[in-house]
Design an enzyme around this catalytic site. Structure first.
Site, PDB file in Angstrom:
ATOM      1  N   ASP A   1      -2.019  -6.239   5.847  1.00  0.00           N
ATOM      2  CA  ASP A   1      -1.678  -6.531   4.457  1.00  0.00           C
ATOM      3  C   ASP A   1      -1.364  -8.021   4.334  1.00  0.00           C
ATOM      4  OD1 ASP A   1      -1.265  -3.583   3.302  1.00  0.00           O
ATOM      5  OD2 ASP A   1      -0.366  -3.683   5.306  1.00  0.00           O
TER       6      ASP A   1
ATOM      7  N   ASP B   1       2.700   4.649   5.243  1.00  0.00           N
ATOM      8  CA  ASP B   1       2.503   4.118   6.593  1.00  0.00           C
ATOM      9  C   ASP B   1       2.406   2.589   6.596  1.00  0.00           C
ATOM     10  OD1 ASP B   1       0.089   4.340   5.244  1.00  0.00           O
ATOM     11  OD2 ASP B   1      -0.897   5.562   6.762  1.00  0.00           O
ATOM     12  N   HIS B   2       2.471   1.978   5.423  1.00  0.00           N
ATOM     13  CA  HIS B   2       2.557   0.523   5.286  1.00  0.00           C
ATOM     14  C   HIS B   2       3.972   0.136   4.888  1.00  0.00           C
ATOM     15  CE1 HIS B   2      -1.917  -0.380   4.939  1.00  0.00           C
ATOM     16  NE2 HIS B   2      -1.887   0.930   4.790  1.00  0.00           N
TER      17      HIS B   2
ATOM     18  N   ASP C   1      -4.211  -4.896   0.736  1.00  0.00           N
ATOM     19  CA  ASP C   1      -4.566  -4.330   2.035  1.00  0.00           C
ATOM     20  C   ASP C   1      -6.002  -4.751   2.331  1.00  0.00           C
ATOM     21  OD1 ASP C   1      -5.270  -2.811   4.209  1.00  0.00           O
ATOM     22  OD2 ASP C   1      -4.632  -0.892   3.360  1.00  0.00           O
TER      23      ASP C   1
ATOM     24  N   ASN D   1       0.871  -1.173   0.000  1.00  0.00           N
ATOM     25  CA  ASN D   1       0.000   0.000   0.000  1.00  0.00           C
ATOM     26  C   ASN D   1       0.912   1.229   0.000  1.00  0.00           C
ATOM     27  OD1 ASN D   1      -1.480   2.294   0.920  1.00  0.00           O
ATOM     28  ND2 ASN D   1      -3.080   0.959   1.728  1.00  0.00           N
TER      29      ASN D   1
ATOM     30  N   ASN E   1      -7.444  -4.508   5.312  1.00  0.00           N
ATOM     31  CA  ASN E   1      -8.018  -3.701   6.385  1.00  0.00           C
ATOM     32  C   ASN E   1      -8.702  -4.562   7.440  1.00  0.00           C
ATOM     33  OD1 ASN E   1      -7.455  -0.883   6.346  1.00  0.00           O
ATOM     34  ND2 ASN E   1      -8.590  -0.707   4.426  1.00  0.00           N
TER      35      ASN E   1
END
Length: 258
Positions: free
Chosen positions: A218, A247-248, A147, A7, A149
């Site tokens: 992820d 941020d991933h 991703d 991501n 989530n």
């Protein structure tokens, strides 16, 4: 063969980070999420200069998914999940690549919960489960990567008690993830690291990365023919520490050749 999901949190704004990682990690196939770019703004020339052919499903400001390959052109087989012809979100793209079928996905966040966004997340998950059932029934070598989530278990989230009301850790969402796995998919990272604390996302706030206050959201899911070929599954954690990074962190697997 090395296959990754990442991501990027804005493919143009983070392009130097993406290109640096492609050069150092040398993945063969990559699924990207959160392009945050309309179709015509995807940096296809820079990606090509790095040695990758690509297909992408862009969307202005939000969402967006892509599949990159340096082992043959991705041949697109699907753009968007079946089941909702009115769904305008760019969250799923699928392609045949070098003998594999790759489904790249960006599952909705779903917050706030309860509410319309959470309801959409559950409907989207149901559509993914229905499509995944058709894919796994083919007995083809299939990977669902992206991703999701969702933190499947308490082991996948820092201080799980703080996330009980969040859409990423909701019982309904975790149950949907395990309904998906029950079709026969293998969670590659957890399969090879069953007891480790291992994260793929760290918020930009509250010094989360330095404190290792992360989430594992992820995932790469493998159909049975590929699960037997799984040799490695890792997170390129150091990429999260680079300047102006996502941020991933990228997550990748290595498959033995047939």
């Amino acid at each position: 063969m090395k296959i990754a999901t990442y991501n990027v949190n804005g493919v143009n704004g983070r392009l130097p980070v993406l290109l640096r990682w492609l050069e150092t990690a040398e993945p063969d196939i990559v699924c990207l999420q959160e392009l945050k770019a309309p179709q015509e703004k995807f940096p296809v020339e820079a990606i090509a200069a790095a040695g990758y052919q690509a297909i992408w499903h862009g969307q202005k400001s939000w969402n967006g998914v892509a599949i990159l390959s340096r082992v043959g052109a991705p041949v697109e087989t699907r753009r968007g999940l079946p089941g909702d012809p009115d769904d305008s979100h760019s969250r799923y793209i699928e392609a045949a690549v070098n003998g594999l079928l790759i489904g790249g996905l960006y599952l909705p966040n779903g917050n706030p919960r309860p509410g319309p966004k959470f309801d959409y997340k559950l409907r989207w998950f149901d559509r993914l489960i229905a499509h995944a059932a058709e894919l796994i029934a083919t007995d083809m070598p299939v990977i669902l990567a992206g991703d999701f989530n969702v933190m499947p278990t308490e082991r996948d989230v820092y201080k799980p008690e703080r996330w009980l009301d969040d859409a990423l850790f909701a019982p309904e969402v975790r149950a949907a993830y395990f309904r998906l796995l029950e079709q026969g998919w293998t969670d590659a990272l957890r399969s090879l690291h069953p007891d480790e604390t291992i994260y793929t996302f760290w918020d930009y706030f509250r010094n989360a990365f330095a404190r290792n206050a992360g989430l594992r959201i992820d995932h790469l899911l493998l159909s049975p023919p590929l699960a037997a070929r799984l040799r490695r599954a890792e997170v390129d954690r150091e990429v999260r520490g680079w300047e102006k990074t996502s941020d991933h962190a990228p997550v990748w697997i290595e498959l033995a050749e047939q």
